[in-house]
Design a protein around this motif. Sequence first.
Motif: not given
Length: 389
Positions: A235-248
């Motif tokens: 179990i890991g996680a990717l954390i970002t506030k970048h909306a387009e990146l999250k959608a990708n």
Amino acid sequence: MPASPIRRLVPLANDAIRRGVKVHRLNIGQPDVPTPPEAFEALTKIDRDVLEYSPSEGLLSLRQRLQQYYKRFNIDVDVDDIIVTTGGSEAVLFAFMACLDPGDEIIVPEPAYANYMAFAISAGAKIVTIPSSIDDGFELPSVEKFEELITPRTKGILICNPNNPTGYLYTMKEMLQIRDLVLKYDLFLFSDEVYREFCYTGAPYISAFHLPGIEDKVVLIDSVSKRYNECGIRIGALITKHAELKANVMKFCQARLSPPLLGQLVAEASIDTPREYMLATYNEYVERRKFMIDKLNKIPGCYSPIPMGAFYTVARLPVDDADRFCQWCLKEFQYEGETIFMAPASGFYTTPGMGRDEVRLAYVLKREDLARAMTVLEKALEAYPGRKI
């Protein structure tokens, strides 16, 4: 796809074990510290009729708990900024595949975690390394050195802080230099921070999310594997506030359907691990670090800087070729029925010739075993035909 320098010698280690040789495994970050009881309790109390798919972004309850966990470190993120992944490895892979087109470049200080190269190759991207040196403790190269490598294809900088494989801990000055480069050249900052609990300097832990002005350019990589000693739940996680990146990223998450359900239940329960457990684990690594580095630097011809984080060090050995030496230890050497398994550091570099006389060692064994491993290493160096001094 490059072979893993951490695991490629496993067949030789297995052969040694079949011959009756005891192998001290310092090649991999697999701690021997027991997993918290809260994790096992979660497994025994699963109240479900069906082990179903979870949401592709991970269980909401886990992401809520992770949000609370990050607040302890002054990392201010929303629940929707957190995407649960199958280990930190998948977080790196999905970040690269979502951000990078074939031929794009990422700048990475080396030596670096070897699988970054494999993930970049999977995404069709190119890792461009900027060398650091054992002679100055692997401190970050100058801004000018970074700028020499930036091209129109450069899309990001990747750091691991605290660092695997060196144990280096970036200073605020160094982090701000990286921040300025990210701003100046409009780059992503990929920040692997899975070892944040293990910082030994007394200085405050610095996250990429602490750097003002680049909050939407940060892609933080995390994992529960090391802090709770549960590498196998993935179990890991990717954390970002970048909306387009999250959608990708979510497109890749949906393609693989779901992160591990049982792993998420264990990870969520593990966030309740008492402070006493975390402090005891931290203190254990402080003692192991001091013990192993002291022993290493007393062996004639060996040198290791003092690692300031994680639970690894890169050490220079008096050998002609560390790859050959590590293989020789497993294939041809034993001392009183024992040998040592190390990761050749050349696999953590891409610059030809670098790391040729270096190894990565993980101080993940109890001190009695570390003591024996250091004795075996000293005896191996005395017997090795390719010893340099």
